[in-house]
Design a protein around this motif. Structure first.
Motif, mmCIF file in Angstrom:
data_model
loop_
_atom_site.group_PDB
_atom_site.id
_atom_site.type_symbol
_atom_site.label_atom_id
_atom_site.label_comp_id
_atom_site.label_asym_id
_atom_site.label_seq_id
_atom_site.Cartn_x
_atom_site.Cartn_y
_atom_site.Cartn_z
ATOM 1 N N UNK A 71 0.805 -1.223 0.000
ATOM 2 C CA UNK A 71 0.000 0.000 0.000
ATOM 3 C C UNK A 71 0.838 1.273 0.000
ATOM 4 N N UNK A 72 2.120 1.190 0.353
ATOM 5 C CA UNK A 72 2.895 2.432 0.411
ATOM 6 C C UNK A 72 4.143 2.437 -0.477
ATOM 7 N N UNK A 73 4.705 1.267 -0.804
ATOM 8 C CA UNK A 73 6.013 1.290 -1.478
ATOM 9 C C UNK A 73 5.906 1.846 -2.898
ATOM 10 N N UNK A 74 6.957 2.513 -3.333
ATOM 11 C CA UNK A 74 7.083 2.936 -4.725
ATOM 12 C C UNK A 74 6.545 4.320 -5.004
ATOM 13 N N UNK A 75 6.810 4.780 -6.227
ATOM 14 C CA UNK A 75 6.373 6.123 -6.638
ATOM 15 C C UNK A 75 4.852 6.186 -6.790
ATOM 16 N N UNK A 119 2.394 -5.379 -7.108
ATOM 17 C CA UNK A 119 1.930 -6.763 -7.092
ATOM 18 C C UNK A 119 2.988 -7.610 -6.363
ATOM 19 N N UNK A 120 2.621 -8.164 -5.237
ATOM 20 C CA UNK A 120 3.536 -9.003 -4.461
ATOM 21 C C UNK A 120 3.516 -10.407 -5.063
ATOM 22 N N UNK A 121 4.673 -10.919 -5.446
ATOM 23 C CA UNK A 121 4.747 -12.224 -6.104
ATOM 24 C C UNK A 121 5.268 -13.309 -5.173
ATOM 25 N N UNK A 177 11.558 -12.504 -1.006
ATOM 26 C CA UNK A 177 10.505 -11.581 -1.436
ATOM 27 C C UNK A 177 10.684 -11.292 -2.918
ATOM 28 N N UNK A 178 9.592 -10.925 -3.566
ATOM 29 C CA UNK A 178 9.599 -10.556 -4.981
ATOM 30 C C UNK A 178 8.354 -9.735 -5.247
ATOM 31 N N UNK A 179 8.490 -8.590 -5.886
ATOM 32 C CA UNK A 179 7.310 -7.809 -6.274
ATOM 33 C C UNK A 179 7.558 -7.080 -7.579
ATOM 34 N N UNK A 180 6.458 -6.519 -8.097
ATOM 35 C CA UNK A 180 6.449 -5.890 -9.399
ATOM 36 C C UNK A 180 5.721 -4.564 -9.266
ATOM 37 N N UNK A 181 6.262 -3.516 -9.869
ATOM 38 C CA UNK A 181 5.578 -2.226 -9.958
ATOM 39 C C UNK A 181 5.115 -2.045 -11.396
ATOM 40 N N UNK A 182 3.891 -1.533 -11.558
ATOM 41 C CA UNK A 182 3.345 -1.366 -12.911
ATOM 42 C C UNK A 182 2.690 -0.007 -13.067
ATOM 43 N N UNK A 183 2.890 0.577 -14.258
ATOM 44 C CA UNK A 183 2.212 1.836 -14.614
ATOM 45 C C UNK A 183 2.209 1.960 -16.126
ATOM 46 N N UNK A 184 1.037 2.158 -16.685
ATOM 47 C CA UNK A 184 0.901 2.423 -18.128
ATOM 48 C C UNK A 184 1.629 1.382 -18.984
ATOM 49 N N UNK A 185 1.423 0.119 -18.646
ATOM 50 C CA UNK A 185 2.042 -0.925 -19.453
ATOM 51 C C UNK A 185 3.509 -1.165 -19.144
ATOM 52 N N UNK A 186 4.133 -0.281 -18.371
ATOM 53 C CA UNK A 186 5.521 -0.505 -17.946
ATOM 54 C C UNK A 186 5.528 -1.400 -16.715
ATOM 55 N N UNK A 187 6.553 -2.237 -16.606
ATOM 56 C CA UNK A 187 6.646 -3.169 -15.503
ATOM 57 C C UNK A 187 8.072 -3.184 -14.964
#
Lengths: 160, 160
Positions: free
Chosen positions: B44-48, B54-56, B66-76
């Motif tokens: 809920x708080x990490x990242x820009x 998405x926590x994987x 741990x492993x997660x993914x940040x997504x915005x406008x098709x960018x990953x």
């Protein structure tokens, strides 16, 4: 006795708080990787002479954990860490001696193929201060590292 | 709006290849630890701003991954690492941006109790070269860190 001809180079990096270890082996990249990822093989060579190795946790995959104990004459030394990345010729892992839990090293092992069934291990161990790095070097770790690699030589020779 | 009064300090260490981050929060040590170890809270708080998280994989125990993914406008953007040590007020973990797998940071977070329900986060991120550290600082990470902490302020305020 070909395994006695290789020297272990242990150097303090001049600009970052890191120890660099370089060592050749009469073995393939795959053999060296197995010696660092198979718990039964690892237990047979790691540590100074005369120390019994007990593996307490071992998951040599990216993100897995490890924990082992060295024992001699009633003395016990525990270590633990994580396998951050395990590739085909590279392992990145963390390392802590349980007797000094504040100290954490980030270790990178790269195995370079030298051809003709030989390879070169490039290991680097990074800590967060030069004082910590110099204490690590002064702890007698060189003896344990070198004695371990001589055991690894013997293991590789038996595997041929 | 008390949560806008705290500044995030991001500094390059002068002697080792490390970034140091210091930030106060209106929250207890336990709250800050949960915000870094509970995957639902963390997401809920990490990242820009504007990035979906998405926590994987997530096992915030000593030796867990741990492993997660940040997504915005098709960018990953994927990230992964290990929890080397998880204590009551200290987390040591590794960190890699999957787009640059050679780069590994060893991060230590310490949460200092300031009393009166406030605490100070001391984070250090160690890499193996000054070039790598300076690229990390030049990557715009400061914006992401600061925006994340403002989200964390809001989360802590909602929790009161």
């Amino acid at each position: 006795m070909s395994h006695h001809r290789y020297r272990t180079t242990i150097e303090a990096d001049p600009t970052v708080p890191m120890v660099r270890i370089t060592r050749d082996f009469d073995g393939t990249v795959g053999q060296l990787m197995r010696a660092h990822t198979d718990p039964d093989l690892f237990a047979r060579w790691v540590g100074p002479d005369g120390m019994a190795v007990e593996i307490l946790a071992w998951d040599a995959t990216t993100g897995g954990r490890w924990r082992y104990r060295l024992r001699r004459d009633g003395e016990e030394f525990g270590f633990h860490g994580s396998f951050h990345d395990v590739g085909d010729d590279r392992i990145v892992q963390t390392f802590t001696y349980d007797g000094y839990p504040e100290g954490v090293a980030l270790e990178t092992l790269r195995i370079e193929d030298l051809g003709d069934g030989r390879c070169r291990l490039h290991a680097q161990s990074l800590v967060d201060s030069f004082e910590g790095r110099d204490q690590f070097l002064a702890s007698g770790m060189e003896t344990g590292v070198e004695q371990g690699y001589v055991e690894l030589d013997a293991l590789l020779e038996a595997d041929r």
